[in-house]
Design a protein around this motif. Structure first.
Motif, PDB file in Angstrom:
ATOM      1  N   LEU A  14      -6.678  -0.145   3.211  1.00 32.05           N
ATOM      2  CA  LEU A  14      -6.055  -0.942   4.265  1.00 32.05           C
ATOM      3  C   LEU A  14      -7.106  -1.608   5.144  1.00 32.05           C
ATOM      4  O   LEU A  14      -6.919  -2.745   5.598  1.00 32.05           O
ATOM      5  CB  LEU A  14      -5.101  -0.099   5.122  1.00 32.05           C
ATOM      6  N   LEU A  37       0.857  -1.178   0.000  1.00 31.01           N
ATOM      7  CA  LEU A  37       0.000   0.000   0.000  1.00 31.01           C
ATOM      8  C   LEU A  37       0.898   1.235   0.000  1.00 31.01           C
ATOM      9  O   LEU A  37       1.719   1.407   0.900  1.00 31.01           O
ATOM     10  CB  LEU A  37      -0.917   0.006   1.221  1.00 31.01           C
ATOM     11  N   LEU A  70       3.669  -1.321   3.866  1.00 34.49           N
ATOM     12  CA  LEU A  70       3.386   0.072   3.540  1.00 34.49           C
ATOM     13  C   LEU A  70       4.648   0.730   3.013  1.00 34.49           C
ATOM     14  O   LEU A  70       5.736   0.532   3.571  1.00 34.49           O
ATOM     15  CB  LEU A  70       2.883   0.825   4.775  1.00 34.49           C
ATOM     16  N   SER A 115      -6.729   5.550   1.102  1.00 33.98           N
ATOM     17  CA  SER A 115      -5.778   4.766   1.895  1.00 33.98           C
ATOM     18  C   SER A 115      -6.512   4.022   2.998  1.00 33.98           C
ATOM     19  O   SER A 115      -6.262   2.828   3.255  1.00 33.98           O
ATOM     20  CB  SER A 115      -4.714   5.673   2.518  1.00 33.98           C
ATOM     21  N   VAL A 164       1.581   5.211   0.311  1.00 37.60           N
ATOM     22  CA  VAL A 164       1.069   6.417   0.958  1.00 37.60           C
ATOM     23  C   VAL A 164       2.038   7.548   0.636  1.00 37.60           C
ATOM     24  O   VAL A 164       3.250   7.327   0.579  1.00 37.60           O
ATOM     25  CB  VAL A 164       0.941   6.219   2.484  1.00 37.60           C
ATOM     26  N   THR A 187       0.360  -7.193   4.117  1.00 35.06           N
ATOM     27  CA  THR A 187       0.549  -5.911   3.451  1.00 35.06           C
ATOM     28  C   THR A 187       1.738  -5.149   4.021  1.00 35.06           C
ATOM     29  O   THR A 187       1.859  -5.009   5.244  1.00 35.06           O
ATOM     30  CB  THR A 187      -0.720  -5.040   3.587  1.00 35.06           C
ATOM     31  N   VAL A 192      -0.727   7.128  10.322  1.00 28.54           N
ATOM     32  CA  VAL A 192      -0.949   5.724   9.967  1.00 28.54           C
ATOM     33  C   VAL A 192      -1.440   4.948  11.184  1.00 28.54           C
ATOM     34  O   VAL A 192      -2.405   4.185  11.111  1.00 28.54           O
ATOM     35  CB  VAL A 192       0.344   5.098   9.402  1.00 28.54           C
ATOM     36  N   VAL A 214       6.661  -0.782   7.642  1.00 31.80           N
ATOM     37  CA  VAL A 214       6.545   0.493   6.936  1.00 31.80           C
ATOM     38  C   VAL A 214       7.923   0.902   6.426  1.00 31.80           C
ATOM     39  O   VAL A 214       8.874   1.018   7.202  1.00 31.80           O
ATOM     40  CB  VAL A 214       5.984   1.597   7.860  1.00 31.80           C
ATOM     41  N   HIS A 223       2.202  -4.653  10.014  1.00 31.83           N
ATOM     42  CA  HIS A 223       2.503  -4.119   8.689  1.00 31.83           C
ATOM     43  C   HIS A 223       3.813  -3.327   8.734  1.00 31.83           C
ATOM     44  O   HIS A 223       3.858  -2.228   9.298  1.00 31.83           O
ATOM     45  CB  HIS A 223       1.362  -3.226   8.214  1.00 31.83           C
TER      46      HIS A 223
END
Length: 656
Positions: A113, A97, A125, A109, A99, A123, A144, A217, A215
């Motif tokens: 998610l 995903l 990010l 977004s 962002v 997933t 987030v 990042v 998730h």
């Protein structure tokens, strides 16, 4: 071979296309970076996509990462094309995903998610655009955690943020162990006792990422390549491989249908088990139809190549199945996932320009609906009109341009109107008996309609014994009820109700002496299909229905000193602000607005806010129509609300 079917998703303009191009370049599939501005990206292949600079259709491209072959399924970011995303979700092993580090967490977004987590799709990010002025790191991480999920693990820190020299330095955040310990008691104990080894943390991170519990990042820039190598490592090490037994019976799901150069159908399918082979004859669709595969293709190293067989785990292109549709299962059926996003909430009538061939227009619209099942076509024979269901104005413009560019058809659209629904407000029942009270059909049907909680949909039940008449007659009643609920007393689809079959009866197969079967003496499925709409509409009118319009949840950000000009316009558009807060010199309004007014709000906002206003919106719920007359929708059936008209239209005879 280690396979991974990966989806790349994002809010529009977060940099998804640029990231895809950077990934392909970084792994050596392409020699140069494609650009949205120059219109030479690998994934936006339609001429219309390159002209408008937006993604309209999903695309597949394959690339290797060490011993992993990644099938990257690229999806549109604009909410008007969310149907493309929905079809892809069911075939993914993992997702990235994207962002924006500048715009932060946006409406799409949150929708994406939330859906990925509900479907338990692992997933990662990727926070893009760290080289852009205004890029933020800690603020985005907090947003987030607050607006998407607290289960995030930063995989490093940025340096020189907001400058062309911005880069990403990999390294697990000190808070990683705390986040991971929420899902692992042994890890929590080791953390508390200060005996946690880094290798144990890394193993827990991989395990929990693959189970969609946390998730990771990453930060970076698709334009400069910063952080992309770290993301590629995360794709390789943290996301799960595709599974499936290549020797099991074949089961594959179609998520996209295209047309080849000769106009033939080309289906894209994820193979979940078994192996597809050329000349295989397989059942597909509903009702089940058997077809023979005449050619196969797979994706490999940035291109698609022909293949004789495609095993479980891979994405296949298939030729030869003329009746194939999006969502069909090949071979062993798989459970249908149902809709994960809201259906279209708008519709518009297609108006053909003078001289346009109406037959060709009908065929072209059917072709578009075939590739996008959520473009619901509604034909009104009496008025000679066809309407299409839509997500928004951009999609309407794209349909218009597609009809012109691909089919040579000049069309316009009437004003977009909301797609309302009807919900029963009480209980209503009706029954018609075989050979009584002017019933011209050899059938007895009794139905009761009860309201059900919002989101229930349509539930069918029986209070009669299944063996009391042939099953085909029950099937005819149930199919006709579902079709009949497409147009309630006000013409809108009826939903959130329970329909119970309370009475049934039929005339057994009979004939005159020494003669064959006589339809005039014996019930047929046509009798039940003809009678059921009359009974259903009577029960619905007795229950009463209330028309509900679609509402969008909106967030508007504007300079605080423009609030005085903005609020009266919101009121005029029937928008209802629920919360108002200030963030420095910026005011943030959140509330609900009728779907039909969203486009007008988008158009008015720049002028009211000196061009500084921003608007995000997404479908939230259906609510009773709050103002004006109850909207009516013209009927396209034989009008069972008027018994005499219905019988004349359907049977050319009136009972009684």
């Amino acid at each position: 071979m280690h396979l991974l079917n990966l989806g790349i998703l994002a809010h529009v303009d977060a940099g998804k296309t640029s990231l895809t191009e950077r990934l392909l370049h970084s792994v050596g599939v392409t020699d140069r970076l494609g650009s949205v501005d120059s219109g030479d990206t690998r994934t936006d292949t339609l001429a219309l996509e390159r002209q408008r600079g937006i993604t309209i259709k999903s695309a597949v491209v394959s690339f290797p990462v060490d011993d992993v072959t990644v099938n990257l399924i690229y999806t549109p970011g604009h909410p008007d094309f969310i149907a493309e995303v929905e079809r892809v979700l069911g075939v993914l092993d993992g997702a990235v995903l994207v962002v924006s580090a500048v715009e932060g967490v946006q409406a799409q977004s949150r929708v994406l998610l939330r859906t990925l987590r509900r479907l338990r799709i692992p997933t990662l990010l990727f926070v893009n655009k760290i080289d852009r002025r205004g890029a933020r790191e800690d603020d985005v991480l907090r947003a987030v955690a607050r607006r998407l999920t607290p289960a995030v693990v930063p995989m490093g820190r940025t340096r020189h943020l907001g400058t062309p020299r911005a880069r990403f330095v990999p390294g697990l955040a000190p808070t990683a162990a705390e986040v991971l310990a929420d899902h692992d008691d042994d890890l929590l104990t080791a953390y508390v006792e200060d005996r946690l080894h880094p290798a144990r943390v890394r193993a827990a991170l991989a395990d929990q990422t693959r189970r969609a519990l946390v998730h990771p990042v990453y930060f970076g820039s698709a334009i400069t390549g910063a952080g992309v190598d770290a993301l590629i490592g995360g794709i390789r090490d943290l996301l799960p491989a595709a599974d499936g037994d290549p020797d099991a019976p074949v089961s594959a799901t179609v998520f996209k249908v295209d047309r080849g150069e000769a106009g033939e159908k080309v289906a894209y399918a994820r193979v979940f088990s078994g192996t597809l082979r050329i000349r295989d004859r397989l059942p597909y669709g509903e009702p089940r139809t058997e077809g023979r595969i005449t050619a196969l293709g797979v994706f490999d190293h940035g291109t698609d190549v022909r293949a004789d067989a495609v095993p479980a785990g891979r994405i296949a292109r298939l030729w030869g199945l003329a009746g194939i549709r999006i969502g069909d299962t090949l071979g062993v059926p798989r459970p249908a996932p149902g809709h994960v996003f809201a259906p279209p909430t708008l519709e518009s009538v297609v108006v053909a320009a003078p001289g346009t061939d109406r037959g060709a227009l009908h065929l072209a619209l059917a072709r578009l609906a075939e590739q996008d099942p959520l473009i619901g076509l509604r034909h009104d024979e009496a008025r000679g009109q066809t309407s299409v269901s839509l997500y928004g104005e951009v999609q309407k413009e794209v349909v218009q341009a597609t009809l012109a560019d691909e089919f040579g058809l000049d069309v316009a659209f009437r004003e977009t109107t909301p797609l309302c629904v009807e919900r029963p407000t009480g209980t209503g029942a009706a029954v018609e008996y075989n050979k009584k009270d002017g019933n011209p059909f050899l059938a007895t049907v009794g139905l009761r309609v009860d309201p059900a909680p919002a989101g229930t949909g349509i539930v069918l039940r029986r209070e009669v014994e299944l063996g009391s008449m042939p099953y085909a007659f029950f099937k005819a009643i149930e199919d006709t009820v579902r079709e009949g609920l497409g147009q309630g007393p006000h013409g809108w689809q009826v939903t959130d109700c329970t329909v119970t079959l309370t009475h049934c009866g039929y005339s057994p197969r009979q004939s005159h002496a020494h003669q064959g079967f006589d339809k005039s003496m014996s019930s047929t499925g046509a009798d039940f299909r003809g009678l059921t709409p009359l009974v259903l509409m009577t029960a619905l009118r007795r229950a009463g229905t209330l028309v509900h319009e679609p509402l969008h949840r909106f967030t508007a950000e504007a300079p605080a000193d423009t609030l005085g000009a903005l609020l009266p316009v919101l009121a005029a558009l029937h928008a209802v602000p629920r919360t108002t807060r200030t963030r420095g010199a910026v005011c943030v309004l959140e509330g609900e607005v009728p779907a039909a007014r969203v486009h007008a709000l988008e158009q008015r906002l720049p002028g009211l806010t000196r061009g500084e206003g921003e608007l995000d919106s997404a479908f939230e719920r259906y609510a009773p129509v709050r103002s004006g007359p109850v909207p009516e929708r013209p009927r396209t059936d034989h009008n069972p609300l008027d018994r005499k008209e219905y019988l004349l239209n359907l049977t050319r005879r009136v009972g009684g």
